[in-house]
Design a protein around this motif. Structure first.
Motif, PDB file in Angstrom:
ATOM      1  N   ASP A 298      23.870 -18.960  -4.152  1.00 61.52           N
ATOM      2  CA  ASP A 298      22.839 -18.186  -3.469  1.00 61.52           C
ATOM      3  C   ASP A 298      21.899 -19.199  -2.821  1.00 61.52           C
ATOM      4  N   ILE A 299      21.969 -19.297  -1.510  1.00 61.68           N
ATOM      5  CA  ILE A 299      21.198 -20.303  -0.781  1.00 61.68           C
ATOM      6  C   ILE A 299      19.703 -19.996  -0.864  1.00 61.68           C
ATOM      7  N   ILE A 300      18.938 -21.033  -1.198  1.00 59.27           N
ATOM      8  CA  ILE A 300      17.476 -20.947  -1.244  1.00 59.27           C
ATOM      9  C   ILE A 300      16.888 -21.456   0.070  1.00 59.27           C
TER      10      ILE A 300
ATOM     11  N   LEU B 264      23.543 -21.892  -8.288  1.00 60.41           N
ATOM     12  CA  LEU B 264      24.968 -21.771  -8.592  1.00 60.41           C
ATOM     13  C   LEU B 264      25.073 -20.923  -9.842  1.00 60.41           C
ATOM     14  N   GLU B 265      25.934 -19.909  -9.781  1.00 63.18           N
ATOM     15  CA  GLU B 265      26.055 -18.961 -10.880  1.00 63.18           C
ATOM     16  C   GLU B 265      27.523 -18.679 -11.163  1.00 63.18           C
TER      17      GLU B 265
ATOM     18  N   THR C 102      27.120 -16.105 -18.861  1.00 64.64           N
ATOM     19  CA  THR C 102      26.870 -16.504 -17.477  1.00 64.64           C
ATOM     20  C   THR C 102      25.905 -17.678 -17.451  1.00 64.64           C
ATOM     21  N   PHE C 103      25.989 -18.442 -16.371  1.00 66.05           N
ATOM     22  CA  PHE C 103      25.040 -19.534 -16.175  1.00 66.05           C
ATOM     23  C   PHE C 103      24.412 -19.388 -14.805  1.00 66.05           C
ATOM     24  N   ARG C 104      23.250 -20.031 -14.657  1.00 64.18           N
ATOM     25  CA  ARG C 104      22.550 -20.086 -13.372  1.00 64.18           C
ATOM     26  C   ARG C 104      21.794 -21.406 -13.341  1.00 64.18           C
ATOM     27  N   VAL C 105      22.167 -22.288 -12.393  1.00 73.17           N
ATOM     28  CA  VAL C 105      21.505 -23.579 -12.268  1.00 73.17           C
ATOM     29  C   VAL C 105      21.103 -23.813 -10.819  1.00 73.17           C
ATOM     30  N   ARG C 106      19.984 -24.482 -10.669  1.00 68.62           N
ATOM     31  CA  ARG C 106      19.488 -24.833  -9.336  1.00 68.62           C
ATOM     32  C   ARG C 106      20.108 -26.164  -8.936  1.00 68.62           C
ATOM     33  N   MET C 107      20.641 -26.210  -7.722  1.00 69.99           N
ATOM     34  CA  MET C 107      21.342 -27.403  -7.247  1.00 69.99           C
ATOM     35  C   MET C 107      20.942 -27.712  -5.814  1.00 69.99           C
TER      36      MET C 107
ATOM     37  N   GLN D 218      25.091 -33.089 -14.900  1.00 75.37           N
ATOM     38  CA  GLN D 218      26.382 -32.681 -15.449  1.00 75.37           C
ATOM     39  C   GLN D 218      26.238 -31.704 -16.608  1.00 75.37           C
ATOM     40  N   ASP D 219      25.137 -31.778 -17.335  1.00 70.94           N
ATOM     41  CA  ASP D 219      24.934 -30.909 -18.489  1.00 70.94           C
ATOM     42  C   ASP D 219      24.203 -29.603 -18.148  1.00 70.94           C
ATOM     43  N   ALA D 220      23.829 -29.403 -16.906  1.00 67.23           N
ATOM     44  CA  ALA D 220      23.037 -28.233 -16.529  1.00 67.23           C
ATOM     45  C   ALA D 220      23.755 -26.923 -16.866  1.00 67.23           C
ATOM     46  N   LYS D 221      25.052 -26.832 -16.551  1.00 67.43           N
ATOM     47  CA  LYS D 221      25.794 -25.607 -16.859  1.00 67.43           C
ATOM     48  C   LYS D 221      25.839 -25.388 -18.366  1.00 67.43           C
ATOM     49  N   LEU D 222      26.070 -26.462 -19.115  1.00 69.97           N
ATOM     50  CA  LEU D 222      26.135 -26.335 -20.580  1.00 69.97           C
ATOM     51  C   LEU D 222      24.821 -25.823 -21.147  1.00 69.97           C
TER      52      LEU D 222
END
Length: 146
Positions: free
Chosen positions: A69-71, A88-89, A109-114, A136-140
């Motif tokens: 989802d573009i910010i 990114l989700e 589910t995950f949601r991280v800002r990239m 690398q650990d953001a999703k985890l």
């Protein structure tokens, strides 16, 4: 860079990212002059059509609904690069390996800002390299696995 080229490049990035969400892989590849991803977090490089297609399939095995989802999108006049910030989700539906450790599906589910940079061929609206930036650990962390 002329306004029309900047606008075309921004549209290419938007199209590229939207096509990734719906798994239109051939159309995603058409946004490239030469397909290449350089992954900041892991250092992995996927160069050429075959390696990039393998990356698409491997990354969607663990997260089949992976989407962005573009910010914000930005492009400078004197650069061949477009910068994007996005969410990114996805849902953890398959085995996911990070730093040599495999995490079995959790259904979470995950949601991280990239962020990502898209490098373009000079004078062209065709991408020559996408460089996603994240921890690398953001999703985890987002999945509650750390």
């Amino acid at each position: 860079m002329a306004n029309d080229l900047r606008a075309a490049r921004i549209q290419t990035v938007k199209d590229h990212m939207a096509l990734e969400c719906v798994h239109e892989w051939d159309k995603v590849l058409d946004t490239f002059q030469h397909p290449r991803y350089e992954m900041h977090a892991s250092g992995a490089v996927f160069d050429g059509r075959q390696e990039v297609m393998e990356y698409f399939h491997t990354s969607r095995a663990a997260f089949p609904d992976l989407r962005n989802d573009i910010i914000a999108v930005a492009a400078a006049d004197d650069s061949d690069t477009v910068l994007v910030e996005f969410w990114l989700e996805g849902t953890h539906r398959g085995a996911f390996t990070v730093n040599g450790r495999t995490y079995e599906p959790t259904g979470r589910t995950f949601r991280v800002r990239m962020a990502a940079s898209f490098e373009f061929a000079p004078g062209s609206d065709k991408i020559v390299c996408e460089r996603p930036y994240s921890c690398q650990d953001a999703k985890l962390r987002s999945l509650g696995l750390l």
